[in-house]
Motif scaffolding. Structure first.
Motif, mmCIF file in Angstrom:
data_model
loop_
_atom_site.group_PDB
_atom_site.id
_atom_site.type_symbol
_atom_site.label_atom_id
_atom_site.label_comp_id
_atom_site.label_asym_id
_atom_site.label_seq_id
_atom_site.Cartn_x
_atom_site.Cartn_y
_atom_site.Cartn_z
ATOM 1 N N ASN A 54 -10.757 15.699 2.680
ATOM 2 C CA ASN A 54 -10.335 13.767 2.396
ATOM 3 C C ASN A 54 -10.065 13.541 1.000
ATOM 4 O O ASN A 54 -9.092 12.685 1.226
ATOM 5 C CB ASN A 54 -10.352 12.856 2.958
ATOM 6 C CG ASN A 54 -10.595 13.019 5.200
ATOM 7 O OD1 ASN A 54 -9.311 13.213 5.514
ATOM 8 N ND2 ASN A 54 -11.614 14.341 5.748
ATOM 9 N N THR A 90 -5.478 5.415 -4.632
ATOM 10 C CA THR A 90 -4.605 4.793 -3.953
ATOM 11 C C THR A 90 -5.124 3.243 -2.588
ATOM 12 O O THR A 90 -4.480 3.025 -2.866
ATOM 13 C CB THR A 90 -3.804 6.165 -2.410
ATOM 14 O OG1 THR A 90 -5.577 6.400 -1.759
ATOM 15 C CG2 THR A 90 -4.033 7.437 -2.973
ATOM 16 N N SER A 124 2.111 9.077 -5.940
ATOM 17 C CA SER A 124 2.529 10.660 -5.903
ATOM 18 C C SER A 124 2.958 11.441 -7.379
ATOM 19 O O SER A 124 3.961 12.158 -6.635
ATOM 20 C CB SER A 124 2.014 10.705 -4.640
ATOM 21 O OG SER A 124 3.731 9.958 -3.902
ATOM 22 N N LYS A 134 -7.838 5.962 7.750
ATOM 23 C CA LYS A 134 -6.921 5.656 7.956
ATOM 24 C C LYS A 134 -6.341 4.707 7.310
ATOM 25 O O LYS A 134 -5.380 4.675 7.567
ATOM 26 C CB LYS A 134 -7.595 5.203 9.367
ATOM 27 C CG LYS A 134 -6.488 4.404 10.119
ATOM 28 C CD LYS A 134 -7.085 4.155 11.516
ATOM 29 C CE LYS A 134 -5.821 3.684 12.688
ATOM 30 N NZ LYS A 134 -6.608 3.222 13.844
ATOM 31 N N ARG A 173 0.807 -1.061 0.053
ATOM 32 C CA ARG A 173 0.037 0.333 0.173
ATOM 33 C C ARG A 173 0.805 1.559 0.334
ATOM 34 O O ARG A 173 0.436 2.462 -0.362
ATOM 35 C CB ARG A 173 -0.834 0.286 0.980
ATOM 36 C CG ARG A 173 -1.538 0.905 0.835
ATOM 37 C CD ARG A 173 -2.410 1.208 2.708
ATOM 38 N NE ARG A 173 -3.560 0.450 2.589
ATOM 39 C CZ ARG A 173 -4.538 -0.016 2.197
ATOM 40 N NH1 ARG A 173 -4.578 1.231 1.568
ATOM 41 N NH2 ARG A 173 -5.304 -1.280 2.620
ATOM 42 N N LYS A 174 1.897 1.350 0.760
ATOM 43 C CA LYS A 174 2.522 2.682 0.782
ATOM 44 C C LYS A 174 3.388 2.958 -0.480
ATOM 45 O O LYS A 174 4.004 4.176 -0.603
ATOM 46 C CB LYS A 174 3.833 2.228 2.154
ATOM 47 C CG LYS A 174 4.632 3.649 2.477
ATOM 48 C CD LYS A 174 5.980 3.845 3.128
ATOM 49 C CE LYS A 174 6.874 4.463 3.717
ATOM 50 N NZ LYS A 174 6.839 4.685 4.778
ATOM 51 N N GLY A 181 -6.317 4.916 3.751
ATOM 52 C CA GLY A 181 -5.753 4.809 3.190
ATOM 53 C C GLY A 181 -6.260 4.791 1.811
ATOM 54 O O GLY A 181 -5.798 4.294 0.409
ATOM 55 N N ASN A 182 -6.963 4.339 1.684
ATOM 56 C CA ASN A 182 -8.473 4.482 0.303
ATOM 57 C C ASN A 182 -9.039 5.639 0.373
ATOM 58 O O ASN A 182 -10.138 5.528 1.486
ATOM 59 C CB ASN A 182 -9.212 2.806 1.016
ATOM 60 C CG ASN A 182 -8.579 2.072 1.052
ATOM 61 O OD1 ASN A 182 -7.625 2.063 1.220
ATOM 62 N ND2 ASN A 182 -9.482 0.628 1.700
ATOM 63 N N ASN A 183 -8.927 5.967 -0.707
ATOM 64 C CA ASN A 183 -9.682 7.070 -1.102
ATOM 65 C C ASN A 183 -10.999 6.914 -1.921
ATOM 66 O O ASN A 183 -11.897 7.501 -2.268
ATOM 67 C CB ASN A 183 -8.779 8.048 -1.308
ATOM 68 C CG ASN A 183 -8.193 7.824 -2.336
ATOM 69 O OD1 ASN A 183 -8.463 7.035 -3.548
ATOM 70 N ND2 ASN A 183 -7.780 8.684 -3.598
ATOM 71 N N ASN A 212 1.460 4.011 -2.988
ATOM 72 C CA ASN A 212 1.427 5.507 -2.657
ATOM 73 C C ASN A 212 2.110 6.047 -3.046
ATOM 74 O O ASN A 212 1.776 7.122 -3.442
ATOM 75 C CB ASN A 212 0.857 5.656 -0.817
ATOM 76 C CG ASN A 212 -0.771 5.289 -0.637
ATOM 77 O OD1 ASN A 212 -1.386 5.162 -2.005
ATOM 78 N ND2 ASN A 212 -0.529 5.471 0.530
#
Length: 302
Positions: free
Chosen positions: A137, A80, A17, A98, A9-10, A100-102, A13
């Motif tokens: 958010n 993400t 970006s 929290k 996940r990181k 990391g899901n948008n 992200n």
């Protein structure tokens, strides 16, 4: 130099970006791997996710539908992570942030009415608060109701069948009833339903000692046309308790050996959105897909 492991996940992200652009990765064997940062395969937009859903659901997308964007999100948002849930409650939105899901794919309304257009809520402070939370958010909320039900098999029912164990039961197609593996009392079967649905709000009409062998699935509509064929019917969210439930009570009082189990709308359909997460993972690999339950909205004093 000591290698540091980062989560998938990181990494997604960071790559989304552009922070990894131009940076080579080193494998455990010290081999320089291809650069990922600017690869279009490392990211996906909300619009691309929606397009894949429309394709994979394999039915024509309706011109008139509640399955639209809710809140301030736009299709060009870089995703993400994806959350599926029965409803985009504030709690689910916060848990998604929290995690990391948008991108939130919700089955039921975000703003408490079926059409979900904010009708009559222009001056409602909670409506404004929730809209602002979505905007601040950077969330993209999309409803997935009409087409998830219209899919074959129905995506919600598919999840229900699995959690209830009905996918393993003998099915009488003519009468649309399922045969339980063994006889059980209405009370014990209601306890089993409670356990399977993780619910504290199961209600029952009928003799607790009634022996049941067959079960049917009802809806939130008023039953008519005589007693049901199944020994016990499970339905959800009666539209009017003084119609549905009292009809059921009179059926029992008239001497019919029948039982009725009533669950919340949430408990009836939420596992269908867990099913949705599993389905999404078959054609979306760029980002994590998480099922975040909104949970049973009710609790008991005892």
């Amino acid at each position: 130099m000591k290698n540091k492991n980062i989560s998938r996940r990181k990494f997604i992200n960071l790559s989304g970006s552009g922070m990894l652009a131009g940076v080579g990765a080193v494998s455990g064997a010290g081999v320089l791997l291809p650069q990922f940062g600017c690869s279009p395969k490392s990211k996906i937009t909300a619009g691309e996710v929606v397009d894949r859903i429309k394709k994979e659901v394999a039915i024509p997308w309706r011109e008139v539908t509640v399955d639209t964007i809710k809140g301030a999100g736009t299709l060009d948002i870089v995703v993400t992570g994806i959350t599926t849930s029965f409803m985009a409650t504030l709690d689910v939105l916060k848990k998604s942030v929290k995690a990391g899901n948008n991108f939130i794919l919700a089955h039921e309304p975000t703003f408490w009415t079926n059409l979900d257009l904010g009708e009559g809520l222009e001056d409602d402070p909670l409506y404004a608060y929730k809209q602002e939370y979505i905007k601040e958010n950077g969330l993209f909320v999309h409803r997935f109701h009409d087409h998830w039900h219209a899919r074959r098999p129905d995506g919600i029912n598919e999840g229900w069948m699995k959690v209830m164990g009905w996918d393993t039961y003998k099915y009488d197609e003519a009468n649309k009833i399922y045969e339980l593996p063994e006889e059980i009392t209405l009370l014990d079967y209601a306890k089993d339903v409670k356990r399977r649905l993780r619910s504290d709000s199961v209600r029952v009409v009928g003799d607790p000692k009634l022996i049941v062998k067959t079960v049917g699935r009802g809806s939130n509509k008023v039953l008519r046309g005589g007693a049901p064929i199944a020994d016990v019917v499970i339905h959800y969210e009666p539209d009017r308790e003084n119609n549905n439930v009292e009809w059921e009570r009179d059926i029992v009082a008239s001497g019919q050996k029948k039982g009725f189990i009533i669950v919340s709308h949430n408990r009836r359909e939420e596992d269908g959105m867990d099913n949705c997460a599993r389905w999404l993972r078959t054609f979306i690999s760029e980002v994590p897909v998480d099922f975040i339950p909104s949970g049973d909205p009710f609790w008991r004093t005892t």
